[in-house]
Design a protein around this motif. Sequence first.
Motif, short mmCIF file in Angstrom:
data_model
loop_
_atom_site.label_atom_id
_atom_site.label_comp_id
_atom_site.label_asym_id
_atom_site.label_seq_id
_atom_site.Cartn_x
_atom_site.Cartn_y
_atom_site.Cartn_z
N ASP A 27 -0.19 4.72 -13.13
CA ASP A 27 -1.49 4.40 -12.64
C ASP A 27 -2.42 3.96 -13.67
O ASP A 27 -3.66 4.27 -13.98
N LEU A 44 4.37 2.82 -12.41
CA LEU A 44 4.46 3.66 -11.33
C LEU A 44 3.06 3.67 -10.68
O LEU A 44 2.02 4.00 -11.83
N VAL A 45 2.75 3.53 -9.45
CA VAL A 45 1.45 3.69 -8.92
C VAL A 45 1.25 4.69 -7.90
O VAL A 45 2.17 4.60 -6.87
N THR A 46 0.48 5.66 -7.82
CA THR A 46 0.43 6.49 -6.94
C THR A 46 -0.26 6.31 -5.64
O THR A 46 0.08 6.83 -4.45
N HIS A 47 -1.34 5.16 -5.72
CA HIS A 47 -1.94 4.71 -4.44
C HIS A 47 -2.94 3.73 -4.87
O HIS A 47 -2.99 3.33 -5.75
N GLU A 48 -3.61 2.97 -3.68
CA GLU A 48 -4.15 1.68 -3.88
C GLU A 48 -5.63 1.93 -4.15
O GLU A 48 -6.11 0.79 -4.50
N PHE A 53 -4.96 1.50 -9.28
CA PHE A 53 -4.46 0.39 -9.13
C PHE A 53 -5.24 -0.94 -9.34
O PHE A 53 -6.07 -1.03 -8.34
N THR A 72 6.21 2.13 -6.45
CA THR A 72 5.11 2.60 -5.81
C THR A 72 5.23 2.71 -4.21
O THR A 72 6.40 2.48 -3.81
#
Length: 219
Positions: A27, A44-48, A53, A72
Amino acid sequence: MAGMRLTKKGHSCVRLTRDDGRVLVIDPGGFSEADAALGADAILVTHEHPDHFDEGRLRAALEAAPGAELWTLRSVADQLSAAFPGRVHTVGHGDGFTAAGFGVEVYGELHAVIHPDLPRITNIGFLVDGEVFHPGDAFTVPERPVHTLLLPLHAPWNKFSEVVDYAREVGAERALAVHDGLLNDTGLGVYGRNLGPQGPGLGEATGYTRLAPGDSTTL
């Protein structure tokens, strides 16, 4: 499992470095340090949401390191996959994969409710090497014990009692504060006192620590 060092990179971003030198970043958003994703082997990206992000920063990191890859959910992957074919991977709840030597499990599906008038977006959490769990913006409880919980401290979608109850339910050996970029020093002090022995705390099983941006700890 190789040893692993965690460095706080501001707000909800952490950088994990193995003894063999490989780096995974979770993130790296707009509230994080500007160089948080640079030099990463895996991201790794959890959400937008933009505090998790930052498209421009992610593109810069992927362009600077041709071997770097991103895992992601679809809402983020769709914005980057065309520019980086074969390097952007879409994952969801129940998936497991290896990223730059790190073993990763995915838990969760939805962002926590901010307000009933706002539609809920997708959100996933990542358990890395069975050691450290980053839930993104949700109170997801992974399906097995973890040693280190990255605890979302303060957000429009949570309140103090929920933070405490979530940490107690996960029951990790320690909780490290994340999602604290909206708090000033006064607010951080209040949270620190209440999450420690002067307040209700997180239960006998879990110790609470907050790292300042740039500080590190060994997992």
